[in-house]
Scaffold this motif. Structure first.
Motif, PDB file in Angstrom:
ATOM      1  N   VAL A  51     -11.951 -23.934 -18.413  1.00  0.00           N
ATOM      2  CA  VAL A  51     -11.486 -25.327 -18.510  1.00  0.00           C
ATOM      3  C   VAL A  51     -11.222 -25.872 -17.108  1.00  0.00           C
ATOM      4  O   VAL A  51     -11.576 -27.015 -16.796  1.00  0.00           O
ATOM      5  N   LEU A  52     -10.630 -25.066 -16.259  1.00  0.00           N
ATOM      6  CA  LEU A  52     -10.366 -25.484 -14.886  1.00  0.00           C
ATOM      7  C   LEU A  52     -11.665 -25.780 -14.154  1.00  0.00           C
ATOM      8  O   LEU A  52     -11.790 -26.793 -13.462  1.00  0.00           O
ATOM      9  N   ARG A  53     -12.653 -24.916 -14.314  1.00  0.00           N
ATOM     10  CA  ARG A  53     -13.947 -25.134 -13.663  1.00  0.00           C
ATOM     11  C   ARG A  53     -14.557 -26.460 -14.110  1.00  0.00           C
ATOM     12  O   ARG A  53     -15.018 -27.252 -13.297  1.00  0.00           O
ATOM     13  N   GLU A  54     -14.548 -26.704 -15.416  1.00  0.00           N
ATOM     14  CA  GLU A  54     -15.130 -27.945 -15.935  1.00  0.00           C
ATOM     15  C   GLU A  54     -14.338 -29.171 -15.464  1.00  0.00           C
ATOM     16  O   GLU A  54     -14.918 -30.197 -15.116  1.00  0.00           O
ATOM     17  N   THR A  55     -13.031 -29.050 -15.450  1.00  0.00           N
ATOM     18  CA  THR A  55     -12.187 -30.149 -14.974  1.00  0.00           C
ATOM     19  C   THR A  55     -12.458 -30.425 -13.497  1.00  0.00           C
ATOM     20  O   THR A  55     -12.558 -31.582 -13.082  1.00  0.00           O
ATOM     21  N   ALA A  56     -12.588 -29.360 -12.722  1.00  0.00           N
ATOM     22  CA  ALA A  56     -12.856 -29.520 -11.291  1.00  0.00           C
ATOM     23  C   ALA A  56     -14.195 -30.205 -11.058  1.00  0.00           C
ATOM     24  O   ALA A  56     -14.310 -31.088 -10.203  1.00  0.00           O
TER      25      ALA A  56
ATOM     26  N   VAL B  38      -5.263 -33.497 -14.650  1.00  0.00           N
ATOM     27  CA  VAL B  38      -6.098 -33.482 -15.854  1.00  0.00           C
ATOM     28  C   VAL B  38      -6.109 -32.086 -16.487  1.00  0.00           C
ATOM     29  O   VAL B  38      -6.038 -31.949 -17.713  1.00  0.00           O
ATOM     30  N   PHE B  39      -6.160 -31.053 -15.654  1.00  0.00           N
ATOM     31  CA  PHE B  39      -6.114 -29.689 -16.174  1.00  0.00           C
ATOM     32  C   PHE B  39      -4.830 -29.468 -16.965  1.00  0.00           C
ATOM     33  O   PHE B  39      -4.847 -28.894 -18.055  1.00  0.00           O
ATOM     34  N   ASP B  40      -3.718 -29.960 -16.446  1.00  0.00           N
ATOM     35  CA  ASP B  40      -2.440 -29.825 -17.158  1.00  0.00           C
ATOM     36  C   ASP B  40      -2.457 -30.598 -18.475  1.00  0.00           C
ATOM     37  O   ASP B  40      -1.951 -30.116 -19.487  1.00  0.00           O
ATOM     38  N   GLN B  41      -3.037 -31.785 -18.467  1.00  0.00           N
ATOM     39  CA  GLN B  41      -3.141 -32.556 -19.715  1.00  0.00           C
ATOM     40  C   GLN B  41      -3.957 -31.796 -20.753  1.00  0.00           C
ATOM     41  O   GLN B  41      -3.628 -31.801 -21.934  1.00  0.00           O
TER      42      GLN B  41
ATOM     43  N   THR C  88      -4.511 -28.458 -20.890  1.00  0.00           N
ATOM     44  CA  THR C  88      -4.043 -27.105 -21.238  1.00  0.00           C
ATOM     45  C   THR C  88      -2.542 -27.002 -21.499  1.00  0.00           C
ATOM     46  O   THR C  88      -2.099 -26.019 -22.076  1.00  0.00           O
ATOM     47  N   LYS C  89      -1.769 -27.960 -21.011  1.00  0.00           N
ATOM     48  CA  LYS C  89      -0.302 -27.927 -21.118  1.00  0.00           C
ATOM     49  C   LYS C  89       0.302 -26.697 -20.429  1.00  0.00           C
ATOM     50  O   LYS C  89       1.359 -26.215 -20.807  1.00  0.00           O
ATOM     51  N   LEU C  90      -0.350 -26.202 -19.377  1.00  0.00           N
ATOM     52  CA  LEU C  90       0.119 -25.003 -18.678  1.00  0.00           C
ATOM     53  C   LEU C  90       1.077 -25.303 -17.531  1.00  0.00           C
ATOM     54  O   LEU C  90       1.706 -24.408 -16.998  1.00  0.00           O
ATOM     55  N   ASP C  91       1.159 -26.570 -17.110  1.00  0.00           N
ATOM     56  CA  ASP C  91       2.073 -26.984 -16.052  1.00  0.00           C
ATOM     57  C   ASP C  91       1.862 -26.208 -14.750  1.00  0.00           C
ATOM     58  O   ASP C  91       2.816 -25.780 -14.107  1.00  0.00           O
ATOM     59  N   LEU C  92       0.600 -26.031 -14.349  1.00  0.00           N
ATOM     60  CA  LEU C  92       0.297 -25.384 -13.084  1.00  0.00           C
ATOM     61  C   LEU C  92       0.328 -26.399 -11.954  1.00  0.00           C
ATOM     62  O   LEU C  92       0.152 -27.598 -12.170  1.00  0.00           O
ATOM     63  N   ARG C  93       0.545 -25.907 -10.768  1.00  0.00           N
ATOM     64  CA  ARG C  93       0.556 -26.728  -9.566  1.00  0.00           C
ATOM     65  C   ARG C  93      -0.506 -26.198  -8.604  1.00  0.00           C
ATOM     66  O   ARG C  93      -1.068 -25.121  -8.804  1.00  0.00           O
ATOM     67  N   VAL C  94      -0.732 -26.939  -7.529  1.00  0.00           N
ATOM     68  CA  VAL C  94      -1.730 -26.534  -6.551  1.00  0.00           C
ATOM     69  C   VAL C  94      -1.427 -25.131  -6.011  1.00  0.00           C
ATOM     70  O   VAL C  94      -2.336 -24.323  -5.823  1.00  0.00           O
TER      71      VAL C  94
END
Length: 123
Positions: free
Chosen positions: A43-48, A62-65, A67-73
């Motif tokens: 999902v991250l690859r596709e979002t990127a 967008v990745f957080d939206q 996946t709801k994982l709340d990751l940061r840079v």
């Protein structure tokens, strides 16, 4: 940890910690990054790919939206660093490089590719 490769690829529910990282490389991951699965990395690859032109903050948002994982840079940077070290280790000899040519997807480690795309410096 037992690797669960199927046909040379990891299943979508495989944890990032199952994807060939050693203890030192796993230690480089943030707590949140250690919870990622191959599915999350895809999902991250596709979002990127879709949002990279708008910058890393937009990709993370967008990745957080999605996946709801709340990751940061910083979490994603830790993935990039861990998989950079993994690739250095695996490419230390031609035999290891050949064996590692397909660790989790059909071309190369998706997590490494994804992290390098997302984390590319924009400042």
């Amino acid at each position: 940890m037992v690797e669960r490769q199927q046909g040379g690829m990891y299943p979508m529910d495989a944890s990032i910690t199952e994807m060939g990282l050693d203890k030192i490389e796993i230690g480089m991951l943030t707590e949140k990054a250690r919870k990622l699965t191959k599915r999350d990395l895809v999902v991250l690859r596709e979002t990127a790919k879709e949002f990279r032109a708008q910058g890393e903050d937009k990709v993370v948002e967008v990745f957080d939206q999605r996946t709801k994982l709340d990751l940061r840079v910083g979490d994603l940077s830790s993935v990039a660093h861990a998989f950079d070290d993994l690739q250095d280790r695996l490419n230390a000899t031609p035999q290891l490089a050949a064996a590692a040519a397909c660790c989790c997807c059909t071309c190369c480690p998706c997590c490494s590719c994804t992290a390098s795309v997302v984390i590319e410096a924009t400042h």
